[in-house]
Scaffold this motif. Structure first.
Motif, PDB file in Angstrom:
ATOM      1  N   GLY A 280       0.793  -1.535   0.374  1.00  0.00           N
ATOM      2  CA  GLY A 280      -0.278   0.042   0.275  1.00  0.00           C
ATOM      3  C   GLY A 280       1.137   0.853   0.032  1.00  0.00           C
ATOM      4  N   SER A 281       0.388   2.196   0.398  1.00  0.00           N
ATOM      5  CA  SER A 281       1.028   3.566   0.418  1.00  0.00           C
ATOM      6  C   SER A 281       1.943   3.791   1.691  1.00  0.00           C
ATOM      7  CB  SER A 281      -0.394   4.903   0.419  1.00  0.00           C
ATOM      8  OG  SER A 281      -1.124   4.454  -1.016  1.00  0.00           O
ATOM      9  N   GLY A 282       2.591   5.105   1.709  1.00  0.00           N
ATOM     10  CA  GLY A 282       3.642   4.655   2.868  1.00  0.00           C
ATOM     11  C   GLY A 282       4.929   5.623   2.234  1.00  0.00           C
ATOM     12  N   TRP A 283       5.741   5.184   3.695  1.00  0.00           N
ATOM     13  CA  TRP A 283       7.594   5.781   3.483  1.00  0.00           C
ATOM     14  C   TRP A 283       8.251   4.883   4.109  1.00  0.00           C
ATOM     15  CZ3 TRP A 283       7.569  11.003   2.047  1.00  0.00           C
ATOM     16  CH2 TRP A 283       6.586  11.602   2.029  1.00  0.00           C
ATOM     17  N   VAL A 284       9.434   4.851   3.268  1.00  0.00           N
ATOM     18  CA  VAL A 284       9.932   4.107   3.883  1.00  0.00           C
ATOM     19  C   VAL A 284      11.255   5.377   4.376  1.00  0.00           C
ATOM     20  CG1 VAL A 284      12.729   2.946   3.780  1.00  0.00           C
ATOM     21  CG2 VAL A 284       9.876   2.014   2.552  1.00  0.00           C
ATOM     22  N   TRP A 285      11.830   4.793   5.702  1.00  0.00           N
ATOM     23  CA  TRP A 285      12.447   5.957   6.537  1.00  0.00           C
ATOM     24  C   TRP A 285      14.204   5.328   6.742  1.00  0.00           C
ATOM     25  CZ3 TRP A 285      11.053  10.524   7.283  1.00  0.00           C
ATOM     26  CH2 TRP A 285      10.020  10.996   7.222  1.00  0.00           C
ATOM     27  N   LEU A 286      14.797   6.138   6.596  1.00  0.00           N
ATOM     28  CA  LEU A 286      16.666   6.050   7.415  1.00  0.00           C
ATOM     29  C   LEU A 286      16.426   6.686   7.978  1.00  0.00           C
ATOM     30  CD1 LEU A 286      19.655   4.488   7.218  1.00  0.00           C
ATOM     31  CD2 LEU A 286      20.160   5.744   6.388  1.00  0.00           C
ATOM     32  N   ALA A 287      16.611   6.190   9.616  1.00  0.00           N
ATOM     33  CA  ALA A 287      16.334   6.490  10.996  1.00  0.00           C
ATOM     34  C   ALA A 287      17.854   6.601  11.820  1.00  0.00           C
ATOM     35  CB  ALA A 287      15.015   6.669  11.855  1.00  0.00           C
ATOM     36  N   ALA A 288      17.956   7.737  12.959  1.00  0.00           N
ATOM     37  CA  ALA A 288      19.419   7.045  14.092  1.00  0.00           C
ATOM     38  C   ALA A 288      18.527   7.031  15.188  1.00  0.00           C
ATOM     39  CB  ALA A 288      19.884   7.828  13.924  1.00  0.00           C
ATOM     40  N   ASP A 289      18.444   5.667  16.041  1.00  0.00           N
ATOM     41  CA  ASP A 289      17.970   5.188  17.528  1.00  0.00           C
ATOM     42  C   ASP A 289      18.539   6.590  18.298  1.00  0.00           C
ATOM     43  OD1 ASP A 289      20.087   4.006  17.754  1.00  0.00           O
ATOM     44  OD2 ASP A 289      19.236   2.569  17.388  1.00  0.00           O
ATOM     45  N   SER A 290      18.014   6.354  19.310  1.00  0.00           N
ATOM     46  CA  SER A 290      18.780   7.059  20.400  1.00  0.00           C
ATOM     47  C   SER A 290      20.223   6.899  20.774  1.00  0.00           C
ATOM     48  CB  SER A 290      17.926   7.228  21.669  1.00  0.00           C
ATOM     49  OG  SER A 290      18.030   5.482  22.856  1.00  0.00           O
ATOM     50  N   ALA A 291      20.911   5.737  20.182  1.00  0.00           N
ATOM     51  CA  ALA A 291      21.799   5.466  20.493  1.00  0.00           C
ATOM     52  C   ALA A 291      22.894   5.686  19.396  1.00  0.00           C
ATOM     53  CB  ALA A 291      22.361   3.817  21.053  1.00  0.00           C
ATOM     54  N   GLY A 292      22.751   6.241  18.406  1.00  0.00           N
ATOM     55  CA  GLY A 292      23.015   6.569  16.953  1.00  0.00           C
ATOM     56  C   GLY A 292      23.066   5.509  16.087  1.00  0.00           C
ATOM     57  N   LYS A 293      22.389   3.967  16.831  1.00  0.00           N
ATOM     58  CA  LYS A 293      22.455   2.946  15.468  1.00  0.00           C
ATOM     59  C   LYS A 293      21.907   3.270  14.274  1.00  0.00           C
ATOM     60  CE  LYS A 293      21.786  -1.927  14.925  1.00  0.00           C
ATOM     61  NZ  LYS A 293      21.812  -1.849  13.655  1.00  0.00           N
ATOM     62  N   LEU A 294      22.281   3.354  12.884  1.00  0.00           N
ATOM     63  CA  LEU A 294      20.486   3.338  11.895  1.00  0.00           C
ATOM     64  C   LEU A 294      19.734   2.273  11.778  1.00  0.00           C
ATOM     65  CD1 LEU A 294      23.471   5.513   8.990  1.00  0.00           C
ATOM     66  CD2 LEU A 294      21.384   5.863  10.893  1.00  0.00           C
ATOM     67  N   ASN A 295      19.069   2.540  11.448  1.00  0.00           N
ATOM     68  CA  ASN A 295      17.968   2.108  11.351  1.00  0.00           C
ATOM     69  C   ASN A 295      17.313   1.991   9.714  1.00  0.00           C
ATOM     70  OD1 ASN A 295      17.357   0.036  13.629  1.00  0.00           O
ATOM     71  ND2 ASN A 295      17.552   2.400  14.525  1.00  0.00           N
ATOM     72  N   ILE A 296      16.254   0.931   8.879  1.00  0.00           N
ATOM     73  CA  ILE A 296      15.973   1.172   8.147  1.00  0.00           C
ATOM     74  C   ILE A 296      14.247   0.760   8.471  1.00  0.00           C
ATOM     75  CG2 ILE A 296      14.821   0.548   5.614  1.00  0.00           C
ATOM     76  CD1 ILE A 296      17.529  -0.843   5.479  1.00  0.00           C
ATOM     77  N   ILE A 297      13.287   1.934   8.844  1.00  0.00           N
ATOM     78  CA  ILE A 297      11.785   1.653   8.573  1.00  0.00           C
ATOM     79  C   ILE A 297      11.429   1.561   8.197  1.00  0.00           C
ATOM     80  CG2 ILE A 297      10.844   2.583  10.495  1.00  0.00           C
ATOM     81  CD1 ILE A 297      13.094   3.591  11.836  1.00  0.00           C
ATOM     82  N   GLN A 298      10.475   0.783   7.604  1.00  0.00           N
ATOM     83  CA  GLN A 298       8.952   1.264   7.377  1.00  0.00           C
ATOM     84  C   GLN A 298       7.718   2.243   7.528  1.00  0.00           C
ATOM     85  OE1 GLN A 298       8.113  -3.506   5.990  1.00  0.00           O
ATOM     86  NE2 GLN A 298       8.859  -2.689   3.844  1.00  0.00           N
ATOM     87  N   LYS A 299       6.809   2.533   6.987  1.00  0.00           N
ATOM     88  CA  LYS A 299       5.741   3.639   7.940  1.00  0.00           C
ATOM     89  C   LYS A 299       4.436   3.684   7.041  1.00  0.00           C
ATOM     90  CE  LYS A 299       7.224   4.374  12.063  1.00  0.00           C
ATOM     91  NZ  LYS A 299       6.544   3.526  13.044  1.00  0.00           N
ATOM     92  N   LYS A 300       3.558   3.120   7.441  1.00  0.00           N
ATOM     93  CA  LYS A 300       2.097   3.453   6.562  1.00  0.00           C
ATOM     94  C   LYS A 300       1.807   5.004   5.789  1.00  0.00           C
ATOM     95  CE  LYS A 300       0.848  -1.050   6.140  1.00  0.00           C
ATOM     96  NZ  LYS A 300       0.558  -1.449   4.619  1.00  0.00           N
ATOM     97  N   ASN A 301       0.807   5.163   5.392  1.00  0.00           N
ATOM     98  CA  ASN A 301       0.490   6.222   5.556  1.00  0.00           C
ATOM     99  C   ASN A 301       1.435   7.281   5.830  1.00  0.00           C
ATOM    100  OD1 ASN A 301      -2.058   4.743   4.434  1.00  0.00           O
ATOM    101  ND2 ASN A 301      -2.741   4.494   6.531  1.00  0.00           N
ATOM    102  N   ALA A 302       1.043   8.426   6.452  1.00  0.00           N
ATOM    103  CA  ALA A 302       1.556   9.511   7.151  1.00  0.00           C
ATOM    104  C   ALA A 302       2.732   9.152   8.210  1.00  0.00           C
ATOM    105  CB  ALA A 302       0.906  10.626   7.362  1.00  0.00           C
ATOM    106  N   GLU A 303       3.277   8.291   8.911  1.00  0.00           N
ATOM    107  CA  GLU A 303       3.373   7.762   9.814  1.00  0.00           C
ATOM    108  C   GLU A 303       4.693   8.203   9.472  1.00  0.00           C
ATOM    109  OE1 GLU A 303       2.909   3.805  10.630  1.00  0.00           O
ATOM    110  OE2 GLU A 303       0.946   3.685  11.085  1.00  0.00           O
ATOM    111  N   ASN A 304       5.518   8.153  10.738  1.00  0.00           N
ATOM    112  CA  ASN A 304       6.927   8.846  11.091  1.00  0.00           C
ATOM    113  C   ASN A 304       7.724   8.227  12.059  1.00  0.00           C
ATOM    114  OD1 ASN A 304       8.608  10.806  11.804  1.00  0.00           O
ATOM    115  ND2 ASN A 304       8.420  12.372  10.004  1.00  0.00           N
ATOM    116  N   PRO A 305       8.684   8.173  11.545  1.00  0.00           N
ATOM    117  CA  PRO A 305       9.972   7.309  12.916  1.00  0.00           C
ATOM    118  C   PRO A 305      10.368   8.046  14.020  1.00  0.00           C
ATOM    119  CG  PRO A 305      10.759   7.623  11.238  1.00  0.00           C
ATOM    120  CD  PRO A 305      10.159   8.232  10.587  1.00  0.00           C
ATOM    121  N   LEU A 306       9.306   9.987  13.619  1.00  0.00           N
ATOM    122  CA  LEU A 306       9.948  10.480  15.315  1.00  0.00           C
ATOM    123  C   LEU A 306       8.822  10.370  16.369  1.00  0.00           C
ATOM    124  CD1 LEU A 306       9.669  14.291  13.551  1.00  0.00           C
ATOM    125  CD2 LEU A 306      11.469  13.650  14.466  1.00  0.00           C
TER     126      LEU A 306
END
Length: 194
Positions: A120-146
């Protein structure tokens, strides 16, 4: 606070042949603008009337969240492009990618797969966690890893309106084109600020 359509750092035709002027006229000029218009109308007289986009993404619900997050997500997405972009990152960002994913090529393959397999619809993110490790995160619709405590570094829009005028239903071709436009200097700046 009135939210406004941000000015692009490139002309609408500058990303061709990877993203057409026609797609940007609709995706940036109409879709992005519609989310901004809706958000401005929805926040009047609410606790979010003077809130930043980041605060809206983190704390709002319903229509205010949906439109605010889409404004944030699209702005973040369009900012990451430049004509004659692509290639590979360098410096601390490349080191972090290699640490998290073993190599840039492996990261690129995993990120691309996340985009191709998000149903479906959404976004793929490269995002850093609190320790600075990078993660790939799938989010549906308008969702955001913030909302989950991550710091976004890069995003890919996999809503059909991002690519349908250029590649029709061939999302993998759009993903291949996406990598030709990334402004790795900007992405590295985002990472260093995280």
């Amino acid at each position: 606070m009135e939210h406004k359509l941000p000015t692009l750092s490139y002309e609408l035709s500058a990303l061709e042949p990877y993203i057409s002027k026609n797609t940007l006229e609709f995706h940036y000029g109409k879709h992005h603008q519609a989310y901004i218009t809706n958000l401005n109308n929805l926040i009047k007289g609410t606790a979010f009337e003077d809130a930043s986009l980041e605060d809206i993404v983190k704390h709002a619900e319903g229509g205010i969240f949906n439109n605010g997050a889409q404004v944030y997500n699209h702005t973040f997405y369009f900012e990451a492009f430049k004509p004659k972009g692509g290639g590979e990152p360098k410096g601390k960002l490349l080191a972090a990618i290699n640490s998290s994913f073993n190599s840039f090529d492996n990261f690129k393959a995993e990120f691309s797969k996340a985009g191709a397999t998000l149903f479906g619809s959404g976004w793929v993110w490269l995002a850093a966690d609190s320790a600075g490790k990078l993660n790939i995160i799938q989010k549906k619709n308008a969702e955001n890893p913030l909302r989950d405590g991550y710091v976004p570094i890069l995003t890919m829009d996999v809503w059909e309106h991002a690519y349908y005028l250029d590649t029709q239903n061939a999302r993998p071709k759009y993903i291949e084109n996406f990598w030709q436009l990334i402004d790795w200097d900007l992405i590295e700046t985002r990472f260093e600020k995280s």
